[in-house]
Scaffold this active site. Structure first.
Site, PDB file in Angstrom:
ATOM      1  N   SER A   1     -78.458   3.215 -65.348  1.00  0.00           N
ATOM      2  CA  SER A   1     -77.029   2.982 -65.590  1.00  0.00           C
ATOM      3  C   SER A   1     -76.203   4.259 -65.616  1.00  0.00           C
ATOM      4  O   SER A   1     -74.973   4.188 -65.590  1.00  0.00           O
ATOM      5  CB  SER A   1     -76.860   2.256 -66.922  1.00  0.00           C
ATOM      6  OG  SER A   1     -77.567   1.045 -66.887  1.00  0.00           O
TER       7      SER A   1
ATOM      8  N   ASP B   1     -78.900  -9.470 -65.794  1.00  0.00           N
ATOM      9  CA  ASP B   1     -78.247  -8.420 -66.574  1.00  0.00           C
ATOM     10  C   ASP B   1     -79.201  -8.070 -67.693  1.00  0.00           C
ATOM     11  O   ASP B   1     -80.039  -8.877 -68.100  1.00  0.00           O
ATOM     12  CB  ASP B   1     -76.924  -8.935 -67.137  1.00  0.00           C
ATOM     13  CG  ASP B   1     -76.065  -7.802 -67.677  1.00  0.00           C
ATOM     14  OD1 ASP B   1     -75.119  -7.402 -66.977  1.00  0.00           O
ATOM     15  OD2 ASP B   1     -76.364  -7.302 -68.793  1.00  0.00           O
TER      16      ASP B   1
ATOM     17  N   HIS C   1     -72.161 -10.664 -70.684  1.00  0.00           N
ATOM     18  CA  HIS C   1     -71.095  -9.930 -71.371  1.00  0.00           C
ATOM     19  C   HIS C   1     -69.776 -10.671 -71.344  1.00  0.00           C
ATOM     20  O   HIS C   1     -68.794 -10.222 -71.915  1.00  0.00           O
ATOM     21  CB  HIS C   1     -70.880  -8.568 -70.694  1.00  0.00           C
ATOM     22  CG  HIS C   1     -72.047  -7.645 -70.887  1.00  0.00           C
ATOM     23  ND1 HIS C   1     -73.110  -7.623 -70.008  1.00  0.00           N
ATOM     24  CD2 HIS C   1     -72.326  -6.734 -71.840  1.00  0.00           C
ATOM     25  CE1 HIS C   1     -73.985  -6.719 -70.418  1.00  0.00           C
ATOM     26  NE2 HIS C   1     -73.537  -6.172 -71.540  1.00  0.00           N
TER      27      HIS C   1
ATOM     28  N   CYS D   1     -72.446  -3.126 -68.240  1.00  0.00           N
ATOM     29  CA  CYS D   1     -72.691  -4.468 -67.690  1.00  0.00           C
ATOM     30  C   CYS D   1     -73.255  -4.356 -66.274  1.00  0.00           C
ATOM     31  O   CYS D   1     -72.640  -3.763 -65.391  1.00  0.00           O
ATOM     32  CB  CYS D   1     -71.385  -5.265 -67.684  1.00  0.00           C
ATOM     33  SG  CYS D   1     -71.518  -6.796 -66.761  1.00  0.00           S
TER      34      CYS D   1
END
Lengths: 613, 379
Positions: free
Chosen positions: A322, A361, A367, A380
């Site tokens: 991420s 996810d 989310h 996310c």
């Protein structure tokens, strides 16, 4: 008759005597001719031979340049190493002396073996080492008994020493004995008399500056090769001192913050690309390599499961996870795939049109509605699946390439890995397969084929921190000549990143600030009251969880746990440090990697002594 | 050349009245003495350098030289007729000693040359160097010259026996000098040119045989002489370094004590057999010419003494001694300059060492004796 005979005999003798005299004169003339030939005709030739006989040119090796950190702390020095040497010519009974020596100082079997071997190769007046690397205590101990051992002496030789040993290994590298392969790559005449050469790290990159130039001495020798006197001398030019951007204090803090974990940290000054900290855990003691590492030690390092010889910061290739999301966001904004307030609903998974495969996810429950800021703050995945899908692999590849992903940064260290920024072209070439749309999705969350080195992550983060300039990372700040003090700066090298709207950059940077400062930020635990931090957490999968399985951190073997990543810069208003942390098998970036980054930034930004960047 | 004894007598101070003063009393020939002193003096200067400025070595050599000069003076006092009478006995003793050396002798440097007489160690071959010319001269002078074939054969045999005994030690250098001594007496005695020619041819033919009889180290020397570069670090080393020393000296030399080849030990045996190379390096061709001039002066004086001698024995002896002295010089300098193979012959009166010194000076003593014991000839 008697008298007549006498006269005749006398005359005959006279004739013979004259003949003999002429023979003598002829022979002497021959001799004089020979001498004239040698001394007049061939004089030049023999003069040259006589000169070559007695004059020998001896190289004078230069002293190697020293290496300092940014504050002037010595990181690599030349230290006298003491060895005990015997000059066979001056010793009557070598065996007896060895016996007596053994009573004074410890002499092992391998010492004896090396001694006898070397002794065979050396001339009688050359000293032969019997013990090397004497401790100061041993040297002192022998000094007391020195008078009992004529022909046995302590010799000092300058040997490279790294006082911060393991802390500097992966940056400085080390020097080792010149190998046959090294010889093929260097100007051998400049290395006549030099025994060591930089094998990797700064020692290798800046080898020519650190080494200096060889000097020469013309000496007169006798037939046995012994030096009689010095005729002429060209002194060597000592190596240049190298000053690093690196901050050894920060380096130490970084290593301590790591604890027992493996991984890497790279901290960069976003204003010039200077490397402030460069850690690869675990490290090893470079001093082992200077005098030739023993096979036992080398095997231990080589066989270690934690791979201490491996420079993770420079060569380790990790999925960025991420941490890549701010860059993805910027790509989406700048290439008009999204706008800042584009909202995407996250149900906990993403599906490609006409495909039942669910791209999950990390948050199973989803989310809910997400804009870019929230997607960065909460990390996310679904938002970025969609973003990547809409941008497409080609535009992603093109845009992210500007941040140095997928290529060597060009740092002044050797052996850097390229990482991997995937593309259609790459996949066709490397895998002989077409690019699948699903691969674009997982590229959007920094997984799949996408690989980065910690150094690349730090350099890319620095480019965000300084608002759009990619600096080639530099370990060395400047060179300083020993005598004159003349300084040669290593100028920063930079490449601007194409910018559509400044607002896009501000938005993404703001998102990174909210990762730390927002109520739902994944790194909110590292928020500091003293200065503002912008960052992004990441978690890179080591182990692929099947569609119907759960990833359970508690039950999984440590080696297969996710890598924890964190990229950050601070202070937000005037970034002075950009940092990338990779903790192997560390779990979540926010809980493991981020606190390490905070510790380093505290140490750098809040230290009592003034800042000189 | 039609000198009569009368004329010869007029040219020299044969009048007893004119031979007065210390020189005459001690039977000293002044030109010879001066020549020898100058040569030895020059030699000592070179030796000081060749020894590496070792004064003790120079002093030892001075002691030897002094001793040898006293031997020369002592021999000069002995009347040539006495010497002549003792010649056969001396020769006999010499032969016995050579045999003794081969049986009991001491080994040194790979050869059996020395006889330990308790007080002194003695090299019988040195005695033989004098005994052979004495013996041959004595033998040939008994009858009319030129000698008959028979007498020639006996004289040749008298030479060959000690030469072979010495060669067996082995000591090629001395054997060569002894052989020369015998041959020179025969030559001066007037053997026919035809015979000399035949002997030279025979010598050339005998070369392969000699090669077969030679020891390995002797063969090596010959091979090295023919091609020193073939073995630059082994046997050829001596001669290569010696030539470098000589050649690098040039016309004026590098200066006393400044010869790099000699001072830095590149030149082997520099104070003994190769001292001529030291001189050549440090004093150049000029120094070489001065040295050769001194030698030639001594040889010329010696030949002159021989021609002035009053009987056959003295003439043959004096002539042979002088020519052997020249062979010393030529073999040594020829070897050092690469003209001849390496044969262990010292540079006479200059090389360090005392073995040949006494013999040489005894020989000069005989020359002086021959010249100073002349009587007025009946006309």
């Amino acid at each position: 008759m008697q008298l007549k005979d006498t006269i005749r005999e006398n005359q005959a003798f006279l004739t013979r005597a004259i003949v003999a005299g002429m023979l003598v004169i002829g022979a002497v003339a021959l001799l004089v001719g020979r001498m004239a030939q040698l001394q007049i005709v061939d004089h030049e030739h023999f003069r040259t031979l006589s000169h070559e006989n007695r004059v020998k040119v001896v190289p004078l090796p230069p002293t190697r340049g020293l290496i300092y950190d940014r504050a002037g702390v010595l990181l690599a020095q030349n230290r006298p190493a003491y060895s005990l040497e015997i000059t066979p010519e001056q010793v009557d009974d070598v065996d007896a002396v060895l016996d007596q020596l053994a009573a004074v100082i410890e002499i092992g079997d391998e010492d004896l073996e090396r001694f006898w071997q070397l002794k065979k190769r050396k001339r009688r007046f050359d000293s032969v080492p019997i013990r090397v690397n004497l401790t100061p205590d041993e040297a002192a101990q022998f000094a007391v008994h020195h008078h009992r051992f004529p022909g046995v002496d302590i010799k000092a030789q300058l040997l490279r020493h790294y006082p911060h040993d393991v802390k500097t290994t992966h940056v400085l590298g080390y020097v080792g004995r010149i190998s046959q392969r090294d010889l093929e790559q260097i100007d051998a005449s400049n290395y006549a008399g030099t025994s060591h050469i930089g094998k990797n790290g700064v020692e290798k990159t800046y080898e020519s500056a650190l080494h200096g130039s060889v000097g020469h001495e013309q000496i007169e020798i006798n037939a046995a090769g012994r030096r009689v006197r010095t005729l002429e001398q060209t002194p060597p030019e000592p190596g240049v001192d190298v000053h690093l951007h690196l901050d050894i204090a920060l380096q130490e803090v970084a290593m301590q913050a790591f604890g027992d974990n493996n991984g890497a940290i790279v901290a960069i000054n976003p204003k010039n690309g200077g490397v402030l900290a460069f850690v690869s855990q675990p490290g090893y003691d470079p001093n082992l390599f200077v005098e030739g590492i023993s096979k036992k030690n080398y095997d231990a390092l080589q066989g270690d499961d934690d791979r201490p010889l491996y420079n993770r910061a420079l060569r380790g290739q990790y999925p960025p996870g991420s941490t890549v999301k701010p860059f993805m966001g910027l790509a989406g904004l700048e290439r008009n795939a999204i706008s800042f307030d584009t909202s995407v609903y996250c149900p906990g998974f993403f599906q490609l049109p006409g495909n039942t495969h669910r791209y999950r996810d990390w948050k199973k429950t989803g989310h809910g509605p997400m804009d870019l800021d929230a997607a960065i703050v909460q990390s996310c995945d679904v938002y970025f699946y969609k973003l990547a899908y809409e941008l497409g692999v080609d535009r992603l590849n093109d845009y992210l390439g500007q941040f140095g992903f997928g290529a060597r940064t060009g740092i002044d260290l050797t052996g850097e890995s390229t990482g991997l920024l995937p593309s259609r072209e790459w996949k066709r070439r490397a895998r002989r397969q077409p690019w699948y749309p699903g691969e674009t999705l997982i590229m959007g969350i920094g997984q799949g084929y996408f690989l980065t080195t910690p150094l690349q992550l730090a350099a890319a983060t620095a480019a965000v921190a300084n608002n759009g300039t990619f600096y080639t990372p530099r370990v060395v700040d400047y060179l300083r000549a020993r005598g004159s003090g003349e300084i040669t700066p290593i100028p920063p090298s930079s490449q601007p990143i194409a910018k559509a709207f400044q607002q896009n950059w501000d938005d993404v940077r703001n998102g990174m600030a909210n990762v730390v400062e927002g109520a739902r930020g994944t790194a909110k635990r590292i928020r500091s009251d003293a200065y503002r931090i912008a960052g992004k957490t990441g978690t890179a999968q080591v182990f692929t969880v099947a569609q119907d399985e759960e990833y359970d951190e508690e039950t999984i073997e440590k080696k297969l746990r996710d890598h924890a990543l964190f990229v950050a810069y601070a202070p937000i208003e005037d970034p002075q440090i950009a940092i990338a942390v990779v903790v192997e098998n560390g779990g979540h970036g926010g809980s493991t990697a981020a606190p390490i980054a905070r510790t380093i930034m505290d140490a750098y930004l809040l230290r009592d002594t003034g800042d000189d960047s | 050349m039609n000198y009569t004894a009368r004329q010869l007598g007029d040219l020299t101070p044969t009048n007893p009245n004119r031979r007065q003063g210390l020189l005459a009393v001690f039977h000293i020939d002044l030109p010879l003495l001066v020549g020898l002193l100058l040569l030895c003096g020059f030699g000592l200067i070179v030796l000081y350098s060749a020894s590496g400025e070792d004064l003790a070595q120079v002093q030892r050599q001075m002691v030897r030289l002094t001793l040898a000069f006293f031997v020369m003076l002592a021999v000069a006092q002995v009347n040539p007729s006495t010497v002549r009478r003792w010649s056969p006995s001396l020769y006999g003793v010499g032969l016995l000693m050579l045999v003794a050396v081969l049986v009991f002798g001491e080994v040194g440097k790979g050869a059996q040359r020395w006889l330990d007489l308790g007080i002194v160690r003695f090299q019988p071959s040195e005695l033989v160097k004098l005994a052979v010319p004495l013996m041959i001269a004595w033998y040939l002078a008994e009858k009319r010259l030129p000698p008959s074939w028979q007498r020639l054969a006996v004289a040749a045999f008298m030479t060959v026996v000690p030469v072979l005994l010495i060669a067996k030690q082995p000591d090629l250098g001395t054997a060569l000098l002894v052989a020369c001594a015998g041959i020179f007496v025969l030559f001066l005695a007037g053997i026919s040119w035809r015979l000399i020619g035949a002997l030279l041819v025979a010598l050339a033919a005998a070369a392969p045989v000699a090669w077969y009889l030679m020891r390995d180290y002797q063969r090596q020397r010959v091979l090295t002489f023919l091609d020193p570069e073939n073995d630059p670090l082994g046997a050829g080393y001596h001669i290569i370094q010696s030539k470098i020393a000589i050649g690098s000296g040039g016309l004026y030399g590098k200066g006393w004590l400044n010869g790099t080849q000699s001072q830095l030990d590149f030149l082997p045996e520099r104070h003994t057999d190769f001292i001529f190379a030291v001189l050549s390096e440090e004093f150049g061709l000029i120094g070489v010419l001065i040295l050769l001039a001194l030698y030639l002066f001594i040889i010329a004086r010696g030949l002159y003494i021989a021609t002035r001698a009053q009987d056959t024995f003295n003439r043959l002896l004096a002539g042979a001694l002088v020519l052997v002295f020249f062979v010393y010089l030529f073999v040594n300098t020829g070897m050092v300059s690469g003209l001849l193979p390496v044969v262990g012959v010292p540079l006479p009166l200059v090389s360090y060492g005392g073995t040949s010194l006494v013999t040489l000076m005894a020989g000069f003593g005989m020359l002086m004796s021959i010249h100073t014991h002349r009587r007025l000839l009946p006309t």
